[in-house]
Structures are given as structure tokens and as C-alpha cells.
Scaffold this motif. Structure first.
Motif, PDB file in Angstrom:
ATOM      1  N   PHE A  70       0.829  -1.205   0.000  1.00 55.11           N
ATOM      2  CA  PHE A  70       0.000   0.000   0.000  1.00 55.11           C
ATOM      3  C   PHE A  70       0.863   1.254   0.000  1.00 55.11           C
ATOM      4  N   TYR A  71       1.834   1.319   0.906  1.00 55.01           N
ATOM      5  CA  TYR A  71       2.670   2.518   0.976  1.00 55.01           C
ATOM      6  C   TYR A  71       3.542   2.681  -0.261  1.00 55.01           C
ATOM      7  N   HIS A 111      -0.012   0.611  13.671  1.00 58.47           N
ATOM      8  CA  HIS A 111      -0.853  -0.234  14.523  1.00 58.47           C
ATOM      9  C   HIS A 111      -2.026  -0.718  13.697  1.00 58.47           C
ATOM     10  N   VAL A 112      -2.427  -1.944  13.899  1.00 56.62           N
ATOM     11  CA  VAL A 112      -3.570  -2.508  13.196  1.00 56.62           C
ATOM     12  C   VAL A 112      -4.643  -2.812  14.226  1.00 56.62           C
ATOM     13  N   HIS A 113      -5.856  -2.317  13.959  1.00 56.26           N
ATOM     14  CA  HIS A 113      -7.001  -2.597  14.819  1.00 56.26           C
ATOM     15  C   HIS A 113      -8.006  -3.392  14.005  1.00 56.26           C
ATOM     16  N   ILE A 114      -8.458  -4.486  14.562  1.00 53.71           N
ATOM     17  CA  ILE A 114      -9.419  -5.330  13.868  1.00 53.71           C
ATOM     18  C   ILE A 114     -10.695  -5.380  14.693  1.00 53.71           C
ATOM     19  N   ASN A 115     -11.805  -5.027  14.060  1.00 61.75           N
ATOM     20  CA  ASN A 115     -13.102  -5.131  14.708  1.00 61.75           C
ATOM     21  C   ASN A 115     -13.774  -6.393  14.190  1.00 61.75           C
ATOM     22  N   CYS A 116     -14.101  -7.269  15.081  1.00 59.85           N
ATOM     23  CA  CYS A 116     -14.747  -8.525  14.691  1.00 59.85           C
ATOM     24  C   CYS A 116     -16.112  -8.613  15.359  1.00 59.85           C
ATOM     25  N   ARG A 117     -17.043  -9.086  14.618  1.00 62.99           N
ATOM     26  CA  ARG A 117     -18.365  -9.380  15.174  1.00 62.99           C
ATOM     27  C   ARG A 117     -18.395 -10.855  15.515  1.00 62.99           C
ATOM     28  N   GLU A 159       6.639  10.634  -1.148  1.00 63.74           N
ATOM     29  CA  GLU A 159       7.203   9.518  -0.393  1.00 63.74           C
ATOM     30  C   GLU A 159       6.470   9.455   0.940  1.00 63.74           C
ATOM     31  N   VAL A 160       5.806   8.344   1.173  1.00 63.23           N
ATOM     32  CA  VAL A 160       5.042   8.158   2.399  1.00 63.23           C
ATOM     33  C   VAL A 160       5.542   6.881   3.067  1.00 63.23           C
ATOM     34  N   ARG A 161       5.922   7.002   4.324  1.00 64.67           N
ATOM     35  CA  ARG A 161       6.378   5.843   5.097  1.00 64.67           C
ATOM     36  C   ARG A 161       5.705   5.868   6.453  1.00 64.67           C
ATOM     37  N   PRO A 162       5.177   4.737   6.876  1.00 67.32           N
ATOM     38  CA  PRO A 162       4.553   4.706   8.196  1.00 67.32           C
ATOM     39  C   PRO A 162       5.607   4.688   9.301  1.00 67.32           C
TER      40      PRO A 162
END
Length: 78
Positions: free
Chosen positions: A6-7, A67-73, A60-63
Motif C-alpha cells: 500500500f505505501y 498499529h492494526v485494529h481489527i473489529n470482529c463481530r 514519499e510516504v512511510r509509516p
């Protein structure tokens, strides 16, 4: 690997490459550096991605510290 892709696509201002790693769901959005939200929906995000090439001649974009957030039902299984 997807985050890296993606980046790389974002930095290359390549909407086609971004399309391969970005969700195409109705809820997706993007918030640009100026704080403006585009979306919801992939068509709005895609239009923004395609506009990057006209807004920037170089990007130029670099993280940093991602952090990854996952919403699960929860699903009731019978």
C-alpha cells in the motif's frame, strides 16, 4: 506485506496498484493529509487515488509505528 505494498503504491501515486491492496467495500474511506475525508465507498477513494498524480510530482510516504485494529463481530454458530 499488504501494508508495504500500500505505501509503495501510495508513494508511486499508482491508483491501479492501490486498487489491488485497498478494500472495495462500501465503508472504506481515506483521510488526506489536509484532513479532508473522501468516501465512503471505493469509488470516492479511487477518485482520490487517481488525483494523487496531479497533486504531487513526487511523493514519499512511510509509516512510523503502525498499529492494526481489527473489529470482529461474533457469529452465533448453531
Amino acid at each position: 506485506a499488504v501494508n508495504t505494498a500500500f505505501y509503495a503504491a501510495l508513494s508511486a501515486r499508482d491508483a491501479t496498484a492501490m486498487s489491488k491492496v485497498y478494500a472495495h467495500d462500501d465503508f472504506v474511506m481515506v483521510v488526506s493529509p489536509n484532513g479532508k475525508a473522501e468516501g465512503p465507498g471505493w469509488p470516492a477513494v479511487e477518485a482520490w487515488a487517481k488525483g494523487l498524480a496531479t497533486l504531487y510530482t513526487q511523493l514519499e510516504v512511510r509509516p512510523t509505528d503502525p498499529h492494526v485494529h481489527i473489529n470482529c463481530r461474533s457469529l452465533d454458530v448453531i
